[in-house]
Design a protein around this motif. Structure first.
Motif, PDB file in Angstrom:
ATOM      1  N   ASN A   1       0.806  -1.219   0.000  1.00 23.78           N
ATOM      2  CA  ASN A   1       0.000   0.000   0.000  1.00 23.78           C
ATOM      3  C   ASN A   1       0.839   1.269   0.000  1.00 23.78           C
ATOM      4  O   ASN A   1       0.285   2.370  -0.078  1.00 23.78           O
ATOM      5  N   LEU A   2       2.164   1.140   0.089  1.00 25.58           N
ATOM      6  CA  LEU A   2       3.016   2.313  -0.019  1.00 25.58           C
ATOM      7  C   LEU A   2       3.241   2.730  -1.464  1.00 25.58           C
ATOM      8  O   LEU A   2       3.757   3.817  -1.714  1.00 25.58           O
ATOM      9  N   ASN A   3       2.884   1.869  -2.391  1.00 23.00           N
ATOM     10  CA  ASN A   3       3.051   2.174  -3.811  1.00 23.00           C
ATOM     11  C   ASN A   3       1.733   2.696  -4.369  1.00 23.00           C
ATOM     12  O   ASN A   3       0.723   1.991  -4.336  1.00 23.00           O
ATOM     13  N   PRO A   4       1.691   3.925  -4.881  1.00 24.71           N
ATOM     14  CA  PRO A   4       0.410   4.454  -5.392  1.00 24.71           C
ATOM     15  C   PRO A   4      -0.108   3.703  -6.601  1.00 24.71           C
ATOM     16  O   PRO A   4      -1.314   3.752  -6.876  1.00 24.71           O
ATOM     17  N   GLU A   5       0.761   3.008  -7.339  1.00 28.49           N
ATOM     18  CA  GLU A   5       0.290   2.262  -8.505  1.00 28.49           C
ATOM     19  C   GLU A   5      -0.656   1.142  -8.097  1.00 28.49           C
ATOM     20  O   GLU A   5      -1.533   0.763  -8.874  1.00 28.49           O
ATOM     21  N   THR A   6      -0.490   0.604  -6.894  1.00 25.89           N
ATOM     22  CA  THR A   6      -1.399  -0.444  -6.418  1.00 25.89           C
ATOM     23  C   THR A   6      -2.825   0.075  -6.317  1.00 25.89           C
ATOM     24  O   THR A   6      -3.781  -0.598  -6.723  1.00 25.89           O
ATOM     25  N   GLU A   7      -2.991   1.287  -5.807  1.00 29.06           N
ATOM     26  CA  GLU A   7      -4.328   1.877  -5.689  1.00 29.06           C
ATOM     27  C   GLU A   7      -4.872   2.318  -7.034  1.00 29.06           C
ATOM     28  O   GLU A   7      -6.061   2.148  -7.317  1.00 29.06           O
ATOM     29  N   LEU A   8      -4.017   2.855  -7.891  1.00 28.02           N
ATOM     30  CA  LEU A   8      -4.481   3.282  -9.211  1.00 28.02           C
ATOM     31  C   LEU A   8      -4.884   2.094 -10.072  1.00 28.02           C
ATOM     32  O   LEU A   8      -5.829   2.183 -10.859  1.00 28.02           O
ATOM     33  N   LYS A   9      -4.180   0.980  -9.945  1.00 29.71           N
ATOM     34  CA  LYS A   9      -4.567  -0.229 -10.683  1.00 29.71           C
ATOM     35  C   LYS A   9      -5.934  -0.717 -10.233  1.00 29.71           C
ATOM     36  O   LYS A   9      -6.713  -1.246 -11.027  1.00 29.71           O
ATOM     37  N   ARG A  10      -6.225  -0.559  -8.940  1.00 30.00           N
ATOM     38  CA  ARG A  10      -7.527  -0.983  -8.424  1.00 30.00           C
ATOM     39  C   ARG A  10      -8.657  -0.145  -9.013  1.00 30.00           C
ATOM     40  O   ARG A  10      -9.768  -0.631  -9.228  1.00 30.00           O
TER      41      ARG A  10
END
Length: 512
Positions: free
Chosen positions: A153-162
């Protein structure tokens, strides 16, 4: 002797040597054949001595040994006439072996069948154990500390991919991965090809002490970094941003220069460059971490009063603000927990004033309620207007979920009503600014009442007015839902009834 006689003698010697060599080779071949025969007989004896191997091999070796024994006996008794029968037996054995061998097509069919069986088996396992996995994850999250930070969850790409999918987020990055240079693996940021080549700027981290499972660290600057720091102070006094650019060309990973130039770019509305400079500073810090320093454990401490540590706090805070503006509140919440875990007792950057807003933005209602319940005893979070209103807000959203029972729904709704009424009684000066920013016209009974009138804002101390204005200015957009406004209106009416009936809790809150 004549030369002709000498030649004859040498020729005879050479011929004799060649004959001797042939004889030696023949003897060696015979010895090898005898050794092979002895090995075969020993192997047969081993096979015959082991009953279980005879059963497992289905009599293949045993049949071959019996046939060979029969051939030897027949050769001794009758001589050569039985050689044809031996040849026939060998042919029949070869045919049997050929029949046992499968064609490639059959092998492919068998492999497909096995793969289908494995896929079906995995699907059934996932269906059967899906609920158990979810319950296990929930139980582990409950047992973790409230400030536990997850690496992914420290990587913003994880949230943007969601939100948008991997294809929309990554774009052309997949095609460029083969040409990408290999950098150090980091959790908070990823090195970019547009950045200058990384060289250690002179920052290191040391472990000061470890007490009761809590580890205290600090950053340190070497002599070369201190010289660059003096040049940075000269650039600050010059009041010229171009001096920071010159300093970064010589020292591309100097932290304070990156921070200052990021502020300059932000004021010039160049948000992309400002965010990129903060990420570069964060990467420089992460490369200097101590091997024992952990981002996720919540047991590592950094003293904000040390000037070397202060820049790390500022980099994390600015990166969190950029993430929230970028539309990644879940990632911003992880960084908020990380900053709070570095010094939870003093909270030098006042993360508790923004923690509730990020939890509501990313709908982590249970996290906010859990922090409130665990820290209320020793931190008195109910004395902060943002926690008083946001916890009631969280209980209301939990009561609106569809997967809960009717009894649980009533309990959550009742608790949210009580908490919101207590928050309105404790901080009456927050209602009118909140309705004003939400463009809602209050009732005449509310606006004309002395409890929520202008006197409520005048009576409160300056520090409390600042806290109320911070909460209203940050969270007013979360109150613009129609259901929330109806819920707020109902509880305001109940508060007026309690004030008119002289509820002792109203007097208690006024004394506080």
């Amino acid at each position: 002797m004549s030369s002709r006689a000498l030649r004859r003698l040498k020729g005879e010697q050479r011929a004799q040597a060649a004959l001797n060599a042939l004889k030696l080779n023949d003897e060696d071949d015979k010895d090898e054949e005898e050794q092979m025969k002895s090995d075969k007989t020993a192997h047969r004896q081993k096979n015959i001595s082991n009953i279980f191997e005879l059963i497992g091999e289905a009599g293949v070796d045993v049949c071959a040994s019996d046939e060979e024994m029969a051939e030897r006996i027949s050769d001794r008794q009758e001589g050569a006439p039985l050689e044809k029968d031996a040849v026939k037996n060998e042919k029949s054995n070869k045919k049997k072996k050929k029949k046992k061998k499968k064609t490639p097509a059959e092998n492919g069919r068998d492999d497909l069948i096995v793969e289908d069986d494995i896929d079906a088996f995995l699907e059934t396992l996932e269906k059967k154990k899906g609920l158990s996995y979810q319950s296990a994850d929930n139980s582990t999250s409950e047992h973790r500390p409230v400030l536990y930070v997850e690496h992914r969850n420290l990587n913003p790409e994880t949230e943007l991919k969601r939100y948008f999918g991997a294809r929309a987020v990554l774009g052309d990055q997949r095609s460029k991965q083969r040409q990408r240079q290999f950098h150090r693996c980091t959790w908070m940021t990823v090195s970019k090809d547009t950045w200058p080549r990384f060289s250690r700027p002179g920052i290191s981290m040391t472990l000061l002490e470890s007490k009761d499972g809590i580890q205290h660290f600090t950053f340190e600057h070497n002599r070369d970094y201190q010289q660059v720091q003096f040049k940075f102070f000269d650039a600050v006094e010059s009041m010229d941003p171009n001096n920071f650019v010159v300093l970064l060309q010589l020292n591309p990973y100097h932290i304070d220069s990156l921070l200052q130039l990021s502020d300059v770019c932000r004021m010039q509305e160049d948000q992309e460059t400002a965010r990129d400079l903060i990420e570069r500073a964060l990467y420089s810090f992460e490369c200097a971490f101590h091997p024992v320093f952990s981002l996720t454990s919540g047991t590592c401490r950094l003293d904000y009063r040390r000037p070397e540590n202060r820049a790390f706090y500022l980099v994390l805070f600015k990166h969190m603000i950029f993430l929230e503006k970028r539309g990644c509140p879940r990632t911003a919440l992880e960084y908020c927990k990380l900053i709070l875990s570095l010094d939870p007792d003093d909270d030098p950057l006042c993360m508790l004033l923004i923690f509730d807003f990020l939890c509501l933005r990313c709908r982590e209602y249970n996290t906010l309620i859990r922090l409130y319940e665990e820290w209320e005893v020793h931190r008195n979070l109910s004395q902060l207007p943002n926690f008083s209103f946001s916890v009631a807000h969280s209980y209301y959203h939990l009561s609106q979920q569809e997967d809960i029972s009717l009894v649980e729904n009533q309990q959550l709704k009742q608790k949210s009503n009580v908490l919101l009424q207590n928050a309105l009684i404790m901080f009456p000066g927050a209602l009118m600014p909140l309705l004003d920013l939400c463009t809602v016209q209050p009732d005449a009974a509310v606006s004309s009442h002395a409890f929520f009138g202008p006197s409520s804002q005048i009576r409160q101390p300056p520090a409390l007015s600042e806290l109320v204005s911070l909460y209203v200015g940050r969270c007013h957009s979360l109150w613009k839902e129609a259901g929330l406004m109806l819920w707020l209106e109902e509880n305001v009416r109940q508060v007026l009834k309690r004030v008119d009936s002289q509820d002792p809790y109203v007097e208690d809150c006024q004394n506080k």
